[in-house]
Design a protein around this motif. Sequence first.
Motif, PDB file in Angstrom:
ATOM      1  N   LEU A 162      48.239  34.981  31.375  1.00 52.61           N
ATOM      2  CA  LEU A 162      48.785  36.242  31.867  1.00 52.61           C
ATOM      3  C   LEU A 162      49.754  35.953  33.000  1.00 52.61           C
ATOM      4  O   LEU A 162      49.379  35.355  34.007  1.00 52.61           O
ATOM      5  CB  LEU A 162      47.636  37.128  32.350  1.00 52.61           C
ATOM      6  CG  LEU A 162      47.957  38.493  32.881  1.00 52.61           C
ATOM      7  CD1 LEU A 162      48.573  39.356  31.788  1.00 52.61           C
ATOM      8  CD2 LEU A 162      46.696  39.148  33.407  1.00 52.61           C
ATOM      9  N   TYR A 179      51.916  38.460  34.503  1.00 54.42           N
ATOM     10  CA  TYR A 179      51.759  39.586  35.415  1.00 54.42           C
ATOM     11  C   TYR A 179      51.311  40.796  34.620  1.00 54.42           C
ATOM     12  O   TYR A 179      51.375  40.834  33.400  1.00 54.42           O
ATOM     13  CB  TYR A 179      53.033  39.903  36.218  1.00 54.42           C
ATOM     14  CG  TYR A 179      54.261  40.231  35.392  1.00 54.42           C
ATOM     15  CD1 TYR A 179      54.457  41.502  34.846  1.00 54.42           C
ATOM     16  CD2 TYR A 179      55.240  39.276  35.169  1.00 54.42           C
ATOM     17  CE1 TYR A 179      55.591  41.798  34.099  1.00 54.42           C
ATOM     18  CE2 TYR A 179      56.373  39.565  34.431  1.00 54.42           C
ATOM     19  CZ  TYR A 179      56.542  40.827  33.899  1.00 54.42           C
ATOM     20  OH  TYR A 179      57.659  41.124  33.162  1.00 54.42           O
ATOM     21  N   THR A 180      50.853  41.797  35.340  1.00 58.19           N
ATOM     22  CA  THR A 180      50.390  43.030  34.722  1.00 58.19           C
ATOM     23  C   THR A 180      50.587  44.186  35.693  1.00 58.19           C
ATOM     24  O   THR A 180      50.668  43.988  36.903  1.00 58.19           O
ATOM     25  CB  THR A 180      48.907  42.928  34.291  1.00 58.19           C
ATOM     26  OG1 THR A 180      48.536  44.108  33.578  1.00 58.19           O
ATOM     27  CG2 THR A 180      48.000  42.721  35.480  1.00 58.19           C
ATOM     28  N   MET A 182      47.880  49.672  30.332  1.00 55.66           N
ATOM     29  CA  MET A 182      48.296  48.495  31.086  1.00 55.66           C
ATOM     30  C   MET A 182      49.474  47.833  30.384  1.00 55.66           C
ATOM     31  O   MET A 182      49.546  47.839  29.158  1.00 55.66           O
ATOM     32  CB  MET A 182      47.157  47.473  31.175  1.00 55.66           C
ATOM     33  CG  MET A 182      45.910  47.937  31.902  1.00 55.66           C
ATOM     34  SD  MET A 182      46.089  48.079  33.680  1.00 55.66           S
ATOM     35  CE  MET A 182      46.440  46.410  34.160  1.00 55.66           C
ATOM     36  N   PHE A 186      51.244  44.113  30.003  1.00 53.49           N
ATOM     37  CA  PHE A 186      50.935  42.698  30.176  1.00 53.49           C
ATOM     38  C   PHE A 186      52.122  41.841  29.777  1.00 53.49           C
ATOM     39  O   PHE A 186      52.659  42.001  28.680  1.00 53.49           O
ATOM     40  CB  PHE A 186      49.739  42.274  29.306  1.00 53.49           C
ATOM     41  CG  PHE A 186      48.464  42.940  29.683  1.00 53.49           C
ATOM     42  CD1 PHE A 186      47.670  42.431  30.696  1.00 53.49           C
ATOM     43  CD2 PHE A 186      48.048  44.086  29.033  1.00 53.49           C
ATOM     44  CE1 PHE A 186      46.493  43.057  31.052  1.00 53.49           C
ATOM     45  CE2 PHE A 186      46.865  44.715  29.382  1.00 53.49           C
ATOM     46  CZ  PHE A 186      46.088  44.198  30.390  1.00 53.49           C
ATOM     47  N   ARG A 187      52.502  40.942  30.646  1.00 53.33           N
ATOM     48  CA  ARG A 187      53.495  39.918  30.309  1.00 53.33           C
ATOM     49  C   ARG A 187      52.705  38.638  30.127  1.00 53.33           C
ATOM     50  O   ARG A 187      52.019  38.185  31.051  1.00 53.33           O
ATOM     51  CB  ARG A 187      54.527  39.781  31.432  1.00 53.33           C
ATOM     52  CG  ARG A 187      55.471  38.619  31.249  1.00 53.33           C
ATOM     53  CD  ARG A 187      56.470  38.858  30.127  1.00 53.33           C
ATOM     54  NE  ARG A 187      57.460  37.793  30.174  1.00 53.33           N
ATOM     55  CZ  ARG A 187      57.959  37.221  29.108  1.00 53.33           C
ATOM     56  NH1 ARG A 187      57.603  37.609  27.906  1.00 53.33           N
ATOM     57  NH2 ARG A 187      58.838  36.271  29.222  1.00 53.33           N
TER      58      ARG A 187
END
Length: 143
Positions: free
Chosen positions: A97, A99-100, A113, A115-116
């Motif tokens: 992960l 970032y989020t 959410m 998510f990248r």
Amino acid sequence: MTVKQISVFLENKPNQLAEFVKVLNENHIDMRALSVADTKDFGILRVIVDDTYKTACVLKDAGYVCSITPVLAVAIPDEPGGLTRLLTILGDNGVNLEYTYAFIARKKDTAYMIFRVENNEKAIEVLTKNGITPVCQDALNEL
């Protein structure tokens, strides 16, 4: 099964965010999610909007430097521990992960959410196998 996120570089000085939002408002662009990460000199604004192509064109015409990145949008139960299951599934399957950030929608008992991750395809496969279906761009636009 990804959504398009626009990343914009902003100088870290007064009124920059207000000016950015004003450009969106004047062009009738609706934000779905917003995140800002800053450093001393600049910030990276990440935004999910109702019309990515129009927004990118408007921002470039207004002089902003921006890019489009595919990210995952996932609906999770809006309850204690709702995020834990998803993060555990990703981590246990080696999905990193980067970032989020969260956003809200007008749907009771559901949180959303962004998510990248390093590998969208792997993350989608892992989540789907575990009964979690990412939200597609069209579904996100309808929220």
